[in-house]
Enzyme design. Structure first.
Site, PDB file in Angstrom:
ATOM      1  N   GLU A   1       0.828  -1.212   0.000  1.00 19.50           N
ATOM      2  CA  GLU A   1       0.000   0.000   0.000  1.00 19.50           C
ATOM      3  C   GLU A   1       0.866   1.268   0.000  1.00 19.50           C
ATOM      4  OE1 GLU A   1      -3.165   2.778   2.455  1.00 19.50           O
ATOM      5  OE2 GLU A   1      -2.430   0.975   3.456  1.00 19.50           O
TER       6      GLU A   1
ATOM      7  N   ASP B   1       9.180   5.668  15.156  1.00 17.07           N
ATOM      8  CA  ASP B   1       8.974   7.096  14.904  1.00 17.07           C
ATOM      9  C   ASP B   1       9.346   7.832  16.187  1.00 17.07           C
ATOM     10  OD1 ASP B   1       8.105   9.620  14.255  1.00 17.07           O
ATOM     11  OD2 ASP B   1       5.977   9.114  14.139  1.00 17.07           O
TER      12      ASP B   1
ATOM     13  N   ASP C   1       9.724  11.554  17.792  1.00 19.63           N
ATOM     14  CA  ASP C   1       9.282  12.918  17.515  1.00 19.63           C
ATOM     15  C   ASP C   1       9.690  13.836  18.658  1.00 19.63           C
ATOM     16  OD1 ASP C   1       7.593  15.276  17.260  1.00 19.63           O
ATOM     17  OD2 ASP C   1       6.440  14.123  15.805  1.00 19.63           O
TER      18      ASP C   1
END
Length: 419
Positions: A44, A109, A111
């Site tokens: 995807e 991830d 951040d």
């Protein structure tokens, strides 16, 4: 560096996808050698188009088809999702419940906004060279653990384009992992626990796990310059009270009395650290309980903070390498871990600066273009710009994966006697 204006993206993105995006290496990366049939076709992709139009479940028959679609739609952002049981662009034709994510890279991830309770220089989306050290520490700690503790070989680290970093673990076995295995890995890599209302977020006890000891030794290399000088975490009574709240009471009171007599954060830290080290030495002789408050403070202020949901869900989307950040214009570039300490997020090329470099180089190169084919010319285009070293890091990563794959195929054929 040419100033980036978001309003210019509709003019800049077609140039970027036509002349700068590393389509060749990108297709080789996500094709994984074509070993698994239809692996690329089942992946995807999601595009964010102009005016925040969000298009999910895109899939393509080949990297060349993806390249044509990128050049047709010029997305503001590309996200990569899972490899599914059926082609994602046909998910509406599949019986409900049959369309399921099967595989994906293990992703992390990190951040900067998750560190807002411990950085003094910036908050929310803002970053500066002082707090960027937190990302350097995070990459050092997580990458060492993935490689040495968990045996993961193929790790691609990428700057997000604004205020964080992403990691893609691409090992064949890891891509098949269940959400439970992924969550367990994040749990192993997590030490800072508790929300905004939790004062003490790191609690250590004997015996201290080797992963924690090794992480402390990474933090120690950066702690003085980052926390004591850059952030000045013991610079005033207000800031040192916040730190001393993490220290057991029997040590807190004497330190509160001594801190005002010291000149700066570095001297106050030496005092606190010396006191904790004495408790640990005395514990060796059985005279007292060891206290690790100095380690706990270092970890609470500097240890990586991971988003478990990004890593756990196989279907979770993550921004693609070489995507353009629509607010900063910076390219999401791979990190060269050999030069990690020198990485400067503010020096990362923006789409505006790259197009400006292409224009400048184009004036010199017009004459020699001759009858050169489009792919060849394009392969040379990015080399004229400051994107070149980042593309090289990416190509080296893909080449290393391909070498390992060839080695594995040879090993298997030797085992089967297929000489």
């Amino acid at each position: 560096m040419a100033r980036f204006e978001p309003a210019a993206l509709p003019e800049l993105l077609p140039v970027f996808y036509r002349r700068l995006f590393p389509h060749g290496a990108y297709g080789r990366w996500l094709g994984y050698g074509g070993v698994v049939k239809n692996y690329f076709q089942l992946r995807e992709f999601s595009f964010t188009l102009r005016d925040d139009i969000y298009v999910r479940f895109q899939s393509f028959g080949s990297p060349q088809e993806l390249e044509r679609e990128l050049q047709r739609t010029n997305p503001y952002k590309i996200d990569i999702g899972a490899v599914y049981s059926h082609r994602p662009n046909q998910h509406n034709t599949v019986h409900l419940g049959a369309f399921q994510p099967q595989e994906k890279e293990l992703v992390f991830d990190i951040d900067m906004t998750d560190y807002d309770d411990v950085r003094m220089c910036c908050s929310s989306a803002e970053i500066c060279s002082k707090c960027w050290t937190l990302m350097t520490i995070a990459v050092r700690i997580i990458d060492r653990a993935l490689m040495e503790d968990l045996g993961m070989k193929h790790r691609l680290w990428v700057y997000s384009g604004r205020r964080g970093v992403h990691c893609w673990v691409c090992d064949d076995a890891v891509r098949k992992w269940s959400p439970a295995l992924r969550a367990a890995t994040v749990e192993y890599l997590t030490l800072v626990k508790g929300g905004a209302e939790t004062v003490k977020k790191v609690i250590l006890s004997e015996p201290v796990h080797p992963f924690i000891r090794r992480s402390v030794s990474v933090v120690e290399k950066y702690f003085e310059a980052y926390a004591l000088v850059g952030q000045d975490i013991l610079g005033s009574p207000e800031s040192w009270d916040k730190v001393l709240a993490l220290v057991p009471e029997e040590h807190r009171e004497p330190l509160q009395g001594e801190f005002p007599k010291k000149r700066d954060s570095v001297q106050r830290w030496e005092l606190l650290k010396g006191r904790m080290e004495r408790t640990r030495r005395a514990a060796g002789t059985g005279r007292s309980t060891p206290c690790y408050a100095d380690w706990e403070i270092m970890l609470q202020y500097c240890f990586p903070r991971l988003d478990i949901n990004v890593s756990k869900g196989i279907g979770h989307l993550l921004k693609s390498p070489f995507s353009v950040h629509p607010k900063t214009g910076r390219i999401s570039v791979p990190l060269d871990l050999r030069r990690l300490d020198q990485f400067d997020p503010f020096a990362v090329p923006t789409i505006s600066s790259l197009c400006h470099e292409l224009d400048a180089a184009g004036d010199d190169g017009e004459q020699e273009d001759g009858g050169e084919t489009e792919p060849k010319r394009r392969a040379r285009d990015y080399k004229k710009t400051s994107l070149a070293p980042y593309v090289r890091v990416f190509e080296q990563f893909v080449e290393e994966m391909e070498r390992a794959r060839r080695g594995e195929l040879l090993r298997r054929s030797d085992l089967q006697g297929d000489f």
